[in-house]
Design an enzyme around this catalytic site. Sequence first.
Site, PDB file in Angstrom:
ATOM      1  N   GLY A 315       0.808  -1.208   0.000  1.00  0.00           N
ATOM      2  CA  GLY A 315       0.000   0.000   0.000  1.00  0.00           C
ATOM      3  C   GLY A 315       0.842   1.258   0.000  1.00  0.00           C
ATOM      4  N   SER A 316       0.389   2.243   0.766  1.00  0.00           N
ATOM      5  CA  SER A 316       1.002   3.577   0.698  1.00  0.00           C
ATOM      6  C   SER A 316       2.425   3.632   1.234  1.00  0.00           C
ATOM      7  CB  SER A 316       0.129   4.587   1.451  1.00  0.00           C
ATOM      8  OG  SER A 316      -1.125   4.732   0.806  1.00  0.00           O
ATOM      9  N   THR A 317       2.854   2.632   2.024  1.00  0.00           N
ATOM     10  CA  THR A 317       4.238   2.657   2.497  1.00  0.00           C
ATOM     11  C   THR A 317       5.224   2.480   1.347  1.00  0.00           C
ATOM     12  OG1 THR A 317       4.126   0.281   2.999  1.00  0.00           O
ATOM     13  CG2 THR A 317       3.687   1.822   4.810  1.00  0.00           C
ATOM     14  N   SER A 371      -1.192  11.278   1.446  1.00  0.00           N
ATOM     15  CA  SER A 371      -1.192   9.921   0.888  1.00  0.00           C
ATOM     16  C   SER A 371      -2.176   9.797  -0.273  1.00  0.00           C
ATOM     17  CB  SER A 371      -1.533   8.892   1.979  1.00  0.00           C
ATOM     18  OG  SER A 371      -1.125   7.595   1.595  1.00  0.00           O
TER      19      SER A 371
END
Length: 600
Positions: A315-317, A371
């Site tokens: 995901g966003s990481t 994000s």
Amino acid sequence: MVTKTLPRKSAGNRHRVLHLNPVPTARLIAVVSLLLIGLGGLAIRLGWLQVREGQKLEAKARQVQTEKLDPLGRRRSIVDREGRLVAIDEERVTVWAHPRYFHFPGDDPGQRRSTREVAIRLAPLLGLDPDLLVARMGKQRSGVKLATNLEPSIGSRLKALRIDGIDFEHGPQRIYPQGPLFANVVGFLNLERVPQAGLEQSLERDLRSQESSIGIRRGGDGTPLPDGLKAGSMFRDDLKLQLTLDTRLQRVAQMELARQVKKWSAKRGVAMVMDARNGELLALTSVPTYDPNQFWRHKPGLFREWSVQDIYEPGSTFKPINIAIGLQEKVLNASTRVNDTGSLQIGGWPIFNNDKSAYGLIDLPTTLQVSSNVAMVKAMQKLKPAIYWQWLDRIGIGSAPDTDLPGAVSGQLKSRSTFIENPIETATAAFGQGFALTPLKALQLHGMLVNGGKLVSPHITRGLRSGDNLATAGPANGLQMLDPAVCALVLNWLETVVEKGSGKATQVPGYRIGGKTGTAQKAANGVYISGARITSFVAHLPINDPRYVVLVVVDEPQGGNAYGSTVAAPVAKSIIEALLVIEQIPPNKPSISNKTLSKA
């Protein structure tokens, strides 16, 4: 000749005279023949034994005269980076009962005691109920195991009872002083001392103590003879395996992670800390865990470390990694801005921001702060799909990380043709979905940003050490993948995520910390599970002198407010605070302003 005595008179006395008669020749021949036959038989037998049976008889003689002592199978200890015991072999006693021989001191030779009488005497020392001991013995006459893993002192007190029919077996027992704290990486030995998981299994040869079978000669009375021992035959090495993990940090990480997993009714969680300069892991804990000292009480599914054996969509990481790739290829720069419209269509598929907001024209630091999925898709569209795929392949998305952690698996990356020909693949990859990796791989990639673009091999061992000697931290290393200036710029932008964005929960006064939250849909067998999500947070510190990466991943937290910022970030903050103290990292200068960053 046969003699015969005859009487004769002399001085009033009567005497017998011995006359010799010849022995019959036939009798003499018979006697001599028998003697020769006997001697001949003995000679033949002697020759048979010397020639035909010599080697076999010699082997039997040596077997009687010598004793072979097999090694006890001792294992080397395992310690943490500071020498604290993690696993050790200690002497333990197993108690066996042979009811048909039960006899108390002072009893008549023919008297036999009942199992209950013996159980009543043993129970107080064993800490068991007499009825339980009686039930264990049942109607068996011999070979009943009453208790295992007893301290030698208890064994001595039991021996002092002098009960016939009670035997004691002494041997090493693997003990894990830290209990569940390191179970996920160290593993355990079963009751037969066979390694079943973790480092105990993967480093089996290294952990075996250098022991060999010893042959001891004995005299006629059984006394050992020293001439049968060779120099060094009684040697036992004092080597131990040193880990890179720190018990103090590991305990904090496990405690805080367990608290959040319980609070959010999550399926599981993992927390990891790595020194990005050399790849050493200072903490690696997962929840739920188990006690290796009582492994039989737990489900086998807990014996595997999922952070290196299970894959997930980050995901966003993963957005900072994507931005670093774009900067490296010079399709992005410090002044890049994209128009976040809140949603867009890619190949007939709709893409939204997580909060359904539209942020308008924003720069890359703001993209990370809020994000934005839409902004990331538009930013990565500036990079050709073929080059994008090459970078994902080059940094090892589809391969297993080089590590000493047992069972590490590779990630999943779509084929080059699929990735290039389907625009939705590049779009979803822009915000960290459509491919999968392990938490360990995610930690390694963020370590690349912290380590000035160098990709290091994450590891948890420093090797075997002798005596009280301990190895120090390894030197900085790694394979250069990105420009150090690119990594420094991304880290500065990640600092704004902690200052102004979704990472505020990890702020520590006086310290410059960067980070990124992640909340991704969870997929199984290529299909997203409705309502299931994986939340995560990755931290980088200190920004002024980058060195450490902290990653927290919580699988399937429950509740409408379950996000990386609410579930994973608080765990990361507790770990960061402990890390700052343990590593004695002094406070640094106040963070640079957003205005300065925008001009970078």
